[in-house]
Design a protein around this motif. Structure first.
Motif, PDB file in Angstrom:
ATOM      1  N   UNK A 111       0.826  -1.214   0.000  1.00 31.14           N
ATOM      2  CA  UNK A 111       0.000   0.000   0.000  1.00 31.14           C
ATOM      3  C   UNK A 111       0.852   1.251   0.000  1.00 31.14           C
ATOM      4  N   UNK A 112       1.968   1.187   0.714  1.00 32.57           N
ATOM      5  CA  UNK A 112       2.902   2.306   0.788  1.00 32.57           C
ATOM      6  C   UNK A 112       3.499   2.613  -0.590  1.00 32.57           C
ATOM      7  N   UNK A 113       3.903   1.551  -1.286  1.00 31.50           N
ATOM      8  CA  UNK A 113       4.451   1.732  -2.646  1.00 31.50           C
ATOM      9  C   UNK A 113       3.376   2.289  -3.583  1.00 31.50           C
ATOM     10  N   UNK A 114       2.160   1.793  -3.423  1.00 27.92           N
ATOM     11  CA  UNK A 114       1.055   2.251  -4.267  1.00 27.92           C
ATOM     12  C   UNK A 114       0.859   3.757  -4.119  1.00 27.92           C
ATOM     13  N   UNK A 115       0.870   4.238  -2.886  1.00 26.22           N
ATOM     14  CA  UNK A 115       0.723   5.678  -2.621  1.00 26.22           C
ATOM     15  C   UNK A 115       1.869   6.456  -3.273  1.00 26.22           C
ATOM     16  N   UNK A 116       3.092   5.921  -3.171  1.00 29.26           N
ATOM     17  CA  UNK A 116       4.267   6.590  -3.762  1.00 29.26           C
ATOM     18  C   UNK A 116       4.162   6.635  -5.283  1.00 29.26           C
TER      19      UNK A 116
END
Length: 296
Positions: A111-116
């Motif tokens: 999810x963190x990568x998706x936001x980035x």
């Protein structure tokens, strides 16, 4: 270049031509965008696995995408999967099957990568500096929030609140409370907040609004759409607003997320630049290819 985004509601293929301008800037021309409503979340968020039937659909879709990329002469591509594949117990087996049958390697991103990756579109950098900016990306399985003030990243966070999870009643009140407290606390004390929305549902609402590209949607208008669309059944929404079924059922839960986040952050308007994860992946891929060429 091409990017494949395998989401909880749909899989998208974006094919883009990257043009280097004489002044050194880069232009990204969208050549084709294909969307197939695989709806993986309907399996995963209930059973934690993707059914054989859906696995066949994934493979068939990616075979078709591979052929399209070949026709366009695509040299570089990336394929990423998000919330549904993150939660699926058989995602590794699916990744192996897809690789064997199509040659496409799927990366399951956090999810963190998706936001980035969504931020890689750098939309806020072209807007005025008098506001803080909160990106809201609503998918079938999760919502990604990324917050900027003075071009500085303040936070990026992913919450397992998505349109299909809401339809399946898989989001407990405690999870809503967690997101509410997070947004209220983390956005307090900054300049006035303007939101930037991405995802198929906010794009559809923007189209319905008949607003000119580049103009924001007021919070009150978004609230009105939520109230109006909520008053109709899925069948009525399909008929009245000319929506496909796989859009008509998720548009109301999507609006409930956008409206809630805007209320908690005290935001008065939301820009809808019609970008998403696939666009961000194209930017990342371009940087990678540029970096490889520089080393040669």
């Amino acid at each position: 270049m091409a990017a494949i985004d395998i989401g909880s509601n749909a899989a998208r293929l974006l094919i883009t031509e990257v043009v280097q301008e004489p002044n050194g800037s880069t232009r990204f021309n969208k050549l084709n965008l294909v969307r197939v409503p695989l709806r993986l979340g309907f399996d995963v968020f209930e059973t934690l696995t993707i059914s054989e039937k859906k696995v066949d659909h994934i493979v068939s879709t990616l075979k078709a995408y591979r052929l399209l990329m070949d026709v366009y002469g695509v040299e570089h591509f990336m394929a990423c999967a998000t919330s549904a594949m993150r939660d699926a117990s058989n995602s590794n087996a699916i990744i192996e099957k897809v690789k064997a049958e199509t040659g496409i390697t799927i990366s399951v991103i956090s999810g963190d990568q998706e936001a980035s990756f969504i931020y890689e579109n750098h939309i806020a950098e072209n807007l005025d500096k008098d506001h803080s900016y909160l990106y809201i990306d609503v998918g079938g399985g999760s919502t990604e929030l990324t917050f900027f003030n003075d071009n500085q990243l303040i936070f990026k966070e992913s919450f397992n609140i998505g349109t299909i999870r809401l339809l399946k009643k898989q989001v407990p009140d405690t999870r809503w409370d967690e997101m509410k407290e997070f947004v209220k606390n983390k956005t307090k004390g900054f300049k006035e907040i303007t939101c930037i929305g991405s995802g198929g549902n906010i794009n559809k609402v923007f189209s319905l609004s008949k607003k000119k590209d580049g103009k924001p949607l007021p919070f009150e208008l978004l609230k009105d759409y939520h109230k109006e669309l909520s008053s109709f059944s899925v069948e009525e929404r399909m008929k009245l607003y000319n929506l496909r079924e796989d859009r008509a059922d998720v548009i109301v839960p999507a609006l409930s997320i956008y409206v809630s986040v805007m209320r908690w952050s005290d935001s008065k308007e939301i820009y809808v630049p019609k970008i998403g994860l696939a666009d961000g992946l194209i930017h990342i891929l371009h940087e990678k290819v540029k970096g490889r060429r520089a080393k040669q």
